[in-house]
Scaffold this active site. Structure first.
Site, short mmCIF file in Angstrom:
data_model
loop_
_atom_site.label_atom_id
_atom_site.label_comp_id
_atom_site.label_asym_id
_atom_site.label_seq_id
_atom_site.Cartn_x
_atom_site.Cartn_y
_atom_site.Cartn_z
N GLY A 26 -18.03 -1.91 -7.16
CA GLY A 26 -17.89 -0.49 -7.64
C GLY A 26 -17.44 0.48 -6.49
O GLY A 26 -17.76 1.50 -6.58
N THR A 28 -13.46 2.41 -5.37
CA THR A 28 -12.43 2.81 -5.89
C THR A 28 -11.84 1.89 -7.14
O THR A 28 -11.72 2.21 -8.27
CB THR A 28 -11.34 3.32 -5.08
OG1 THR A 28 -12.03 4.31 -4.27
CG2 THR A 28 -10.37 4.07 -5.93
N ALA A 29 -11.68 0.69 -6.70
CA ALA A 29 -11.11 -0.32 -7.63
C ALA A 29 -11.89 -0.68 -8.77
O ALA A 29 -11.63 -0.40 -9.75
CB ALA A 29 -10.90 -1.61 -6.80
N GLU A 62 -8.08 7.81 0.81
CA GLU A 62 -8.13 9.14 0.36
C GLU A 62 -7.19 10.03 0.04
O GLU A 62 -6.76 11.05 -0.18
CB GLU A 62 -8.99 10.15 1.38
CG GLU A 62 -10.36 9.45 1.64
CD GLU A 62 -11.48 10.06 2.20
OE1 GLU A 62 -11.47 10.91 2.98
OE2 GLU A 62 -12.73 9.93 1.64
N LYS A 91 -1.14 17.01 -2.12
CA LYS A 91 -0.27 16.53 -1.19
C LYS A 91 1.17 16.45 -1.53
O LYS A 91 1.42 15.88 -2.77
CB LYS A 91 -0.87 15.05 -0.99
CG LYS A 91 -0.21 14.13 -0.11
CD LYS A 91 -0.54 12.72 0.13
CE LYS A 91 0.39 11.79 0.78
NZ LYS A 91 -0.05 10.42 0.53
N ILE A 353 -4.59 2.69 -3.86
CA ILE A 353 -4.93 2.95 -5.23
C ILE A 353 -4.04 2.90 -6.22
O ILE A 353 -4.43 2.57 -7.25
CB ILE A 353 -5.55 4.46 -5.12
CG1 ILE A 353 -6.80 4.54 -3.77
CG2 ILE A 353 -6.18 5.01 -6.34
CD1 ILE A 353 -7.21 5.86 -3.55
#
Ligand SMILES: Cc1cc2nc3c(=O)[nH]c(=O)nc-3n(C[C@H](O)[C@H](O)[C@H](O)COP(=O)(O)OP(=O)(O)OC[C@H]3O[C@@H](n4cnc5c(N)ncnc54)[C@H](O)[C@@H]3O)c2cc1C
Length: 522
Positions: A26, A28-29, A62, A91, A353
């Site tokens: 559990g 980010t992926a 991040e 960004k 990500i």
């Protein structure tokens, strides 16, 4: 046709039961996968996610790239809500310092360079300009780059700016967890202690937790991070090592207090044996040093990072080891690896990500409702590999294209053999100024050009099209583009002011999200 390979999956569907997807991990992926599957296939599948608080997540990751916005739109995620919940900032690109040579800098921004014609991209016109004495930087023709330079940002009906986010990884996982649980995803807390397999096919049948609980499924998604508990430790999918091209294998990471105005870009500062990142969030700054342990000891890496911080540390430096490369089969039997379990290129261009997102999108597009067919698995793996290899080449470019010779690390990078595909691209650009975006490739011509020129690879020649313009026409064309950009940038607010107005993270005592409060308290 039912074969051993597909029986588990299709039996579940045909008997009217829901197809059972089990996500191991559990971070980010795991939560990106849970969110996408539950939103898009929730009516067909039962999703269970197992994670262990005791093990925790990698805790970095991040900085993102623009396609994340499309993913959020597909999921119906509200941008402001997401940004408030994850303490996010905008960004516009990455500033690279000391990469081509010490003392040099450039920005790789998300925007387009100038205005191209169908025959030749803009940089050919810019190169002709240089020849004719119009001495400007390629970055003068990119709106996002100029906005980044000036710390400005804005979105609205009249702005067409291309951007991504900096976000708090822990808060992002929490945000997606809440999103997924509302859509019916079951979360199970516990440590996976064993994996049960069908003894004939080798397919995974269930995860056994330390508590004794068994979680059975039809399809398993391995999001257990570098350990690859299912894809590698159980199914031995194999790993293709890329460390001869991407020699960094370690990172130390820590968080600091914010100092100064938050920049709308990530900073990547090349150091003696690697590089340092700085990622501005609303409530803190993320920092880390990526390095090659063969050239720098862990103690020296920690010291180097601590010496080069802008703000007061909020956490202790945390050591992370990795091995660059890819899992030979991202999909093997009834298991698909996403995130760090599927491999790791390197965080330099913030692509991990994104690769989780494209991986889960590819799974959705090839979802094995009628059983797992070898053709689908092969297709998935082929596409995954092609995508990764092109990104790998782009990252290797940054390391190889250096004139630094002040350390053994940079001398190695400059002299190393590079993938043939990259060699051909660099030769093509050097000789003719031709740059291209291959089929299915993430990075556009603008990106390749900004990095190649930013690190000192100047073409010997360019397309003849701009030679047909008189000096006056060329002068006017280039000046017009620069002026338009400066005019547009001047109308944008300061990035920090825009963030505070558009998506301020809730502060303590004002109904702040529990996750955000915890993160601030750390
Ligand atoms: C130094 C560094 C910098 C990075 N920077 C960026 C960046 O700027 N941008 C970007 O896009 N990506 C970046 N990444 C990559 C990014 O961090 C990952 O892609 C992302 O966080 C996904 O990680 P994960 O979910 O695959 O793994 P993890 O975060 O490691 O999560 C693994 C999960 O599996 C669970 N788990 C493991 N074993 C068990 C078990 N036995 N039982 C139960 N649960 C278990 C853990 O509890 C955890 O929930 C970076 C990576 C590194 C190493």
């Amino acid at each position: 046709m039912h074969t051993k390979e597909n029986s588990a999956a299709s039996d579940g569907m045909h008997s009217g039961k829901k197809y059972r997807v089990v996500i191991a991990g559990g971070g980010t992926a795991g939560w990106v996968a849970a969110a996408a599957l539950s939103k898009k296939l929730g009516a067909l599948v039962d999703i269970t996610l197992v994670e262990s608080e005791a093990i925790g997540t990698v805790g970095v990751g991040e900085a993102t790239i623009p396609p994340m916005r499309v993913f959020h739109q597909l999921l119906g995620i509200d941008e402001r809500e997401f940004m408030r919940a994850t303490s996010a900032t905008f960004k516009l690109g990455i500033e690279f310092e000391n990469w081509g040579q010490q003392g040099e800098r450039y920005i790789h921004a998300f925007g387009k360079n100038g205005r191209e014609s169908w025959l030749a991209e803009f940089h050919h016109f810019w190169l002709r300009g240089l020849e004719r004495g119009i001495d400007t930087g390629i970055g003068d023709y990119c709106l996002e780059l100029q906005a980044a330079e000036q710390g400005r940002f804005g979105i609205g009906p009249n702005s067409n700016i291309n951007y991504a986010y900096h976000l708090d990884a822990g808060l992002y996982a929490k945000f997606l967890r809440s999103f997924s649980e509302k859509l019916g995803v079951q979360r199970v807390e516990g440590k996976i202690a064993g994996v049960e397999q069908d003894k004939d096919s080798g397919h995974i049948e269930a995860l056994r937790l330390e508590s004794g609980q068994c979680i059975a499924g039809d399809l398993f998604i391995d999001c257990t991070g570098f350990r690859g508990l299912l894809i590698e430790q159980t199914l031995h999918s194999g790993y293709e090592d890329w460390s001869h091209w991407l020699p960094c294998d370690s990172a130390v990471a820590l968080q600091t207090e914010s100092t100064g105005a938050m920049a709308p870009y990530t900073r990547s500062m090349a150091r003696e044996s690697g590089w340092q990142w700085r990622i501005p969030l609303q409530h803190r700054t993320g920092n880390g040093l990526v390095y090659c342990s063969g050239h720098l000891s862990d103690d020296d890496a920690r010291a180097q990072l601590l010496e080069n911080l802008a703000g007061k540390p909020l956490t202790d430096p945390r050591l992370i080891r990795f091995r660059t490369g890819r899992r030979r089969k991202a999909w093997h039997k009834n298991c698909i690896a996403l995130g760090l379990a599927s491999g790791f290129i390197e965080p330099l261009e913030s692509t991990s990500i994104h690769l989780v997102i494209t991986g889960v999108t590819r799974l959705l597009q090839n979802f094995p409702v009628d059983g797992i067919s070898p053709a689908t698995v092969d297709y998935y793996n082929r596409e995954t590999r092609a995508e990764l290899e092109k990104i790998r080449d782009f990252i290797v470019l940054h390391y190889h294209l250096t004139r630094r010779n002040d350390s053994a690390f940079w001398r190695y990078c400059a002299d190393m053999e590079i993938p043939q595909t990259l060699r051909e691209r660099m030769d093509l650009f050097r000789e003719s100024g031709r740059a291209y975006q291959a089929e299915g490739e993430l990075f556009r011509v603008d990106s390749w050009v900004q990095v190649m020129i930013g690190q000192g690879l100047m073409p010997r020649s360019h397309h003849p099209l701009p030679n047909m313009m008189s000096d006056r026409e060329l002068q006017g064309f280039l000046a017009g583009l620069r002026e338009n950009i400066q005019r547009a940038v001047a109308q944008l607010p300061a990035h920090e002011a825009f963030v505070r107005d558009y998506c301020p993270m809730a502060r303590a005592g004002s109904g702040m999200e529990a996750g955000a409060a915890e993160s601030l308290a750390k």
